[in-house]
Design a protein around this motif. Sequence first.
Motif, PDB file in Angstrom:
ATOM      1  N   ARG A  59     -57.648  98.283  -5.228  1.00 17.03           N
ATOM      2  CA  ARG A  59     -57.473  99.060  -6.457  1.00 17.03           C
ATOM      3  C   ARG A  59     -56.163  98.623  -7.096  1.00 17.03           C
ATOM      4  O   ARG A  59     -55.124  98.575  -6.421  1.00 17.03           O
ATOM      5  CB  ARG A  59     -57.443 100.563  -6.158  1.00 17.03           C
ATOM      6  N   ASP A  69     -50.275  98.350  -7.801  1.00 19.80           N
ATOM      7  CA  ASP A  69     -51.190  98.963  -6.842  1.00 19.80           C
ATOM      8  C   ASP A  69     -51.828 100.208  -7.451  1.00 19.80           C
ATOM      9  O   ASP A  69     -51.152 101.006  -8.121  1.00 19.80           O
ATOM     10  CB  ASP A  69     -50.435  99.327  -5.554  1.00 19.80           C
ATOM     11  N   SER A  71     -52.413 103.254  -6.948  1.00 14.44           N
ATOM     12  CA  SER A  71     -52.041 104.443  -6.189  1.00 14.44           C
ATOM     13  C   SER A  71     -50.919 105.148  -6.923  1.00 14.44           C
ATOM     14  O   SER A  71     -50.462 104.709  -8.002  1.00 14.44           O
ATOM     15  CB  SER A  71     -51.606 104.059  -4.773  1.00 14.44           C
ATOM     16  N   LEU A 104     -48.607 114.316  -2.904  1.00 14.49           N
ATOM     17  CA  LEU A 104     -48.789 113.336  -1.839  1.00 14.49           C
ATOM     18  C   LEU A 104     -47.809 113.574  -0.693  1.00 14.49           C
ATOM     19  O   LEU A 104     -48.172 113.480   0.491  1.00 14.49           O
ATOM     20  CB  LEU A 104     -48.610 111.923  -2.400  1.00 14.49           C
ATOM     21  N   LEU A 180     -55.555 109.862 -10.703  1.00 17.58           N
ATOM     22  CA  LEU A 180     -54.974 108.649 -11.287  1.00 17.58           C
ATOM     23  C   LEU A 180     -55.577 108.352 -12.654  1.00 17.58           C
ATOM     24  O   LEU A 180     -54.883 107.927 -13.582  1.00 17.58           O
ATOM     25  CB  LEU A 180     -55.189 107.469 -10.341  1.00 17.58           C
TER      26      LEU A 180
END
Length: 216
Positions: A59, A69, A71, A104, A180
Amino acid sequence: MRRSRGRRIGVTLVAALLCGLVGARSAVAQDVPIWIPPPPDPPPPVVFPPPDPTPSPPRHLVLENQYFDGSVEGLRAYLESIKSTNAPLYSQLSPDVTQLESRLATARGLLVGGLAVSFLSFIGGFVARQDCSGATSPAALGACGQDNMDVLMVAGALGLMAMIGGTAAYWSMAPRGQDLLQVVNKHNRISPRPLRLQIGYDPAQRQALAGATLSF
């Protein structure tokens, strides 16, 4: 008479010669060892290589020819790259990314806490066992062993519950792909340069996983 004596002498010589040959053969047979070939070596065991784990599709966040990335860490890295060149966009997106980072961090903390409690529960169950060597009777020995079994069962149940709870909390709190996408969509509404979430393409090898690439 002479012929009969000659025949007897001849028969005696032949018999002596045959006995000598038989004795010589037996002596040779005793002196020469019998060689028996060793059994063949067993075939080597067949070792099958472990199956290759299926890699998760890569991803990435793509902005023109730049890759980050896909994330929360990748979003933060992208924002830090535009902090000095596009401060207004950074100020509008940074709070959203900070919220995802907080979620997170909380999810990871719950997961680590659950695993730590599980580990300590298993260790505590073994430490809390009684020493049954001083039992004075079979009944006392059986009762001591049952108490130790109960302690281990309680510790194991607590450890398992802590592990399951920490894992469930992580998956419920950790940001998902939809989170995201919300930040990416907000970015694209504000900025004329679209940011895309790309799944299935590896920019290092310049090839798509399984021949397919999805972009959002």
